[in-house]
Motif scaffolding. Sequence first.
Motif, PDB file in Angstrom:
ATOM      1  N   GLY A  13       0.794  -1.223   0.000  1.00 41.70           N
ATOM      2  CA  GLY A  13       0.000   0.000   0.000  1.00 41.70           C
ATOM      3  C   GLY A  13       0.828   1.275   0.000  1.00 41.70           C
ATOM      4  N   LYS A  14       2.121   1.155  -0.313  1.00 39.34           N
ATOM      5  CA  LYS A  14       2.999   2.330  -0.320  1.00 39.34           C
ATOM      6  C   LYS A  14       2.854   3.158  -1.589  1.00 39.34           C
ATOM      7  CE  LYS A  14       6.460   0.366   2.741  1.00 39.34           C
ATOM      8  NZ  LYS A  14       7.866  -0.046   2.872  1.00 39.34           N
ATOM      9  N   ILE A  15       2.510   2.487  -2.685  1.00 36.19           N
ATOM     10  CA  ILE A  15       2.308   3.205  -3.946  1.00 36.19           C
ATOM     11  C   ILE A  15       1.057   2.667  -4.629  1.00 36.19           C
ATOM     12  CG2 ILE A  15       4.769   3.650  -4.316  1.00 36.19           C
ATOM     13  CD1 ILE A  15       4.662   1.447  -6.512  1.00 36.19           C
ATOM     14  N   LYS A  16       0.540   3.457  -5.539  1.00 40.12           N
ATOM     15  CA  LYS A  16      -0.564   3.036  -6.396  1.00 40.12           C
ATOM     16  C   LYS A  16      -0.159   3.393  -7.819  1.00 40.12           C
ATOM     17  CE  LYS A  16      -5.492   3.524  -7.136  1.00 40.12           C
ATOM     18  NZ  LYS A  16      -6.732   4.150  -6.691  1.00 40.12           N
ATOM     19  N   ILE A  17      -0.269   2.456  -8.702  1.00 43.80           N
ATOM     20  CA  ILE A  17       0.074   2.693 -10.103  1.00 43.80           C
ATOM     21  C   ILE A  17      -1.221   2.987 -10.846  1.00 43.80           C
ATOM     22  CG2 ILE A  17       1.046   1.697 -12.199  1.00 43.80           C
ATOM     23  CD1 ILE A  17       2.821  -0.036 -10.344  1.00 43.80           C
ATOM     24  N   VAL A  18      -1.261   4.115 -11.514  1.00 46.17           N
ATOM     25  CA  VAL A  18      -2.452   4.511 -12.257  1.00 46.17           C
ATOM     26  C   VAL A  18      -2.069   4.838 -13.693  1.00 46.17           C
ATOM     27  CG1 VAL A  18      -3.614   5.419 -10.212  1.00 46.17           C
ATOM     28  CG2 VAL A  18      -2.244   6.946 -11.614  1.00 46.17           C
ATOM     29  N   ALA A  19      -3.049   4.742 -14.565  1.00 45.52           N
ATOM     30  CA  ALA A  19      -2.857   5.112 -15.968  1.00 45.52           C
ATOM     31  C   ALA A  19      -3.472   6.493 -16.177  1.00 45.52           C
ATOM     32  CB  ALA A  19      -3.520   4.094 -16.882  1.00 45.52           C
ATOM     33  N   ALA A  20      -2.813   7.285 -16.997  1.00 44.57           N
ATOM     34  CA  ALA A  20      -3.318   8.626 -17.271  1.00 44.57           C
ATOM     35  C   ALA A  20      -3.018   9.022 -18.706  1.00 44.57           C
ATOM     36  CB  ALA A  20      -2.688   9.634 -16.319  1.00 44.57           C
ATOM     37  N   LYS A  21      -3.782  10.001 -19.175  1.00 44.01           N
ATOM     38  CA  LYS A  21      -3.578  10.544 -20.520  1.00 44.01           C
ATOM     39  C   LYS A  21      -3.311  12.039 -20.388  1.00 44.01           C
ATOM     40  CE  LYS A  21      -6.912  11.909 -23.105  1.00 44.01           C
ATOM     41  NZ  LYS A  21      -8.020  12.229 -23.971  1.00 44.01           N
ATOM     42  N   TYR A  22      -2.256  12.502 -21.021  1.00 40.70           N
ATOM     43  CA  TYR A  22      -1.919  13.931 -21.031  1.00 40.70           C
ATOM     44  C   TYR A  22      -2.367  14.518 -22.349  1.00 40.70           C
ATOM     45  CZ  TYR A  22       0.812  18.195 -21.318  1.00 40.70           C
ATOM     46  OH  TYR A  22       1.193  19.503 -21.469  1.00 40.70           O
TER      47      TYR A  22
END
Length: 56
Positions: A36-45
């Motif tokens: 639970g130290k990081i969360k990987i997310v997808a994003a669009k710029y």
Amino acid sequence: MSTITPLSGHIAWHPVAAAAQLPKRSKLLAKEVQEGKIKIVAAKYDIDDGKVTLLK
């Protein structure tokens, strides 16, 4: 109004798939996610307006 095209669909799909692969390819990232130290997310710029949109 934006139009969905095969390319725009691929652009939305690719970061989601890449984000899902990161913890599978890195023991360090997998451990951090599991703890639970990081969360990987997808994003669009969007280069036109500078907005970042989180993808699911």
